[in-house]
Design an enzyme around this catalytic site. Structure first.
Site: not given
Length: 513
Positions: A201-202, A264
């Site tokens: 998950d960037h 996110h």
């Protein structure tokens, strides 16, 4: 990547500590795609220039586009020139590209995996390096089980010996709901052990997101206040001014709740709400995050209608330019009920956060691009300023700014100079860009490096994924059962009226980042 001695390649000599990986080969499935060219190749190039990569590292790309090795290297060069945060240099790129290879194949072609294994074995023997393999699935999710199965069939799914490793990075979306996420976990676990799987998950690679843990647990001033006694509520905003931007077919099948909330936003919430871990290691941190997700109060059908909002953007103006509504975008069904905006009120049923509401909102075509977490504290209880020119005090707010300007701000009251007692709210700001000389690395740089050294702290664990999907799936099912009309909002605004009403019921209002 090279066969010379380390001294012949000073760019690859760096900080010889626990953060520097062993020699390895990165295999990118979907290497001709947008993610690889915009994020992965520039991130690797920047890591090399910053001396984080070992002397020997190799890149193998696999995709259906027909490239030779040289053609593929030219494509990679173009991407680095365009997207790298560090300037392109011909000599540096030559060092980077010396052992970059490409295989043209379908992902379901068993012969391609035999070819891949032969290439990997040849490079390891020629360079006399361990058989360390990092497989990156930069493909549509439907290929994840296919790729994993084929890697297992040729024996590339396990450590070759005690001195080597094999790991796989899986991009989001990780499933479409709880059932599909569980199925995908099962498919991957047929081939890889959980310790080998890195669900990326960037957002967790962004400096301000990582700084949440440091800010909370390395500063004695804030953690004692981090509970229901002092905090009134928390707002988490992920706002985008862009629309679907040519991804209509994908977005119409995902929506904001799948695209942003499930991963996110719930990740950000869990970092804010988690208990102090017993150690700063992968299992201890992720154990506490999972506890938060499991403690979120489940929604009844009535709760879903009262405490969530989903909406679509209509036509409007962004920076003075007219933009179409969601239903007028290419590849969007005319009767689509897909959400481009989601807002919700969540409660965490534990001792620290009992009855403290967490408000989450995310949307496309909003007034500006901004991601922030705002912690609003309770107002001072004794109003001895009633007889002054400022009878009403503003609450203190601590804001963690994640993008576009990463930093932290604290809002508090101060006396205005003069003979009268007047109080004005002021901000005390910290910005990464002005406080540190070095530019912050991109999120993918940190996460790729973590995967290379086997640190999964910033990656999502199986139970974490399933706990998040449990909440999100219940909300989606509630929306489907209710069949209420989807709310709308004008592009360029901050969202629908229904979202304002949701937070106003508790006496609050949304912040304007």
């Amino acid at each position: 990547m090279l066969t010379e001695t380390p001294l012949s390649n000073p760019l690859r000599e760096g900080l010889l500590d626990g953060r520097r990986p062993q020699p390895f080969t990165l295999v990118i499935f979907g290497a001709a795609g947008d993610l690889a060219h915009r994020k992965l190749f520039p991130a690797l190039y920047n890591l090399m220039l910053d001396h984080w990569l070992p002397t020997h590292f190799n890149i193998v790309g696999i995709a259906r586009q027909p490239y030779t090795d040289e053609e593929f290297r030219r494509e990679v060069k173009t991407s680095i020139k365009k997207f790298s945060r560090r300037p392109y240099g011909p000599e540096e790129f030559q060092l980077f590209a010396d052992e970059t290879h490409y295989i043209t194949a379908d992902f379901d072609d068993s012969k391609a995996y035999q070819q891949l294994k032969k290439l990997l074995t040849t490079m390891s023997k020629r360079q006399q390096i361990p058989s360390n393999y990092l497989f990156y699935m930069a493909t549509p999710p439907s290929f994840y089980p296919v790729i994993a199965r084929h890697l297992g069939e040729v024996g590339l799914n396990h450590d070759a010996d005690e001195n080597s490793w094999a790991r796989v990075i899986v991009e989001k979306p990780f499933g479409r709901d709880l059932a599909s996420a569980e199925d995908l976990n099962t498919d991957l676990h047929h081939v890889f052990e959980e310790r080998q799987i890195f669900r990326i998950d960037h957002y967790l690679g962004k400096e301000t997101v990582q700084n949440i843990l440091v800010f909370r647990f390395a500063n004695g001033i804030f953690e004692p206040l981090w509970n229901r006694q002092y905090i009134d509520h928390v707002q988490i905003t992920v706002a985008e001014s862009l629309g679907v931007e040519g991804r209509g077919s994908y977005y119409d099948n995902a929506g904001a709740i799948r695209d942003m909330v499930q991963n996110h936003m719930l990740q950000l919430m869990s970092l804010i709400a988690m208990e102090p871990p017993v150690a700063f290691d992968e299992d201890a941190v992720r154990d506490e995050k999972v506890k938060v997700l499991r403690a979120i109060r489940p929604f009844t059908t009535r709760d879903i209608l009262d405490h969530t909002v989903h909406a679509q953007y209509e036509s409007g103006f962004i920076d003075g330019t007219p933009v179409p509504g969601f239903l007028d975008e290419p590849d969007i069904a005319s009767d689509s009920r897909t959400d481009t905006y989601v807002a919700m009120r969540l409660l965490i049923d534990n001792w620290r956060w009992a009855e403290v509401p967490f408000y989450l909102r995310t949307g496309k075509r909003l007034a500006k691009r901004a991601t922030e977490i705002a912690i609003q504290f309770k107002t001072a209880p004794h109003r001895f300023f009633n007889q002054t020119a400022t009878p009403e005090l503003e609450p203190n707010v601590l804001t963690l700014k994640i993008q576009p300007d990463e930093g932290i701000a604290l809002r508090f009251g101060a006396k205005v100079p003069g003979p009268m007692v007047r109080i004005r709210t002021v901000n005390m700001d910290f910005l990464y860009g002005t406080s540190f000389a070095d530019a912050a690395p991109e999120a993918y740089e940190r996460l790729l490096l973590d995967a290379m050294v086997g640190d999964s702290t910033l990656f999502t664990r199986k139970d974490e994924v399933e706990a998040a999907w449990t909440l999100v799936t219940s909300i989606m099912q509630g929306w489907a059962r209710a069949k209420n009309p989807v709310a709308t909002y004008e592009s360029g605004t901050w969202g629908p009226r229904e979202a304002e009403e949701l937070i106003a019921r508790d006496g609050f209002r949304w912040r304007r980042p």
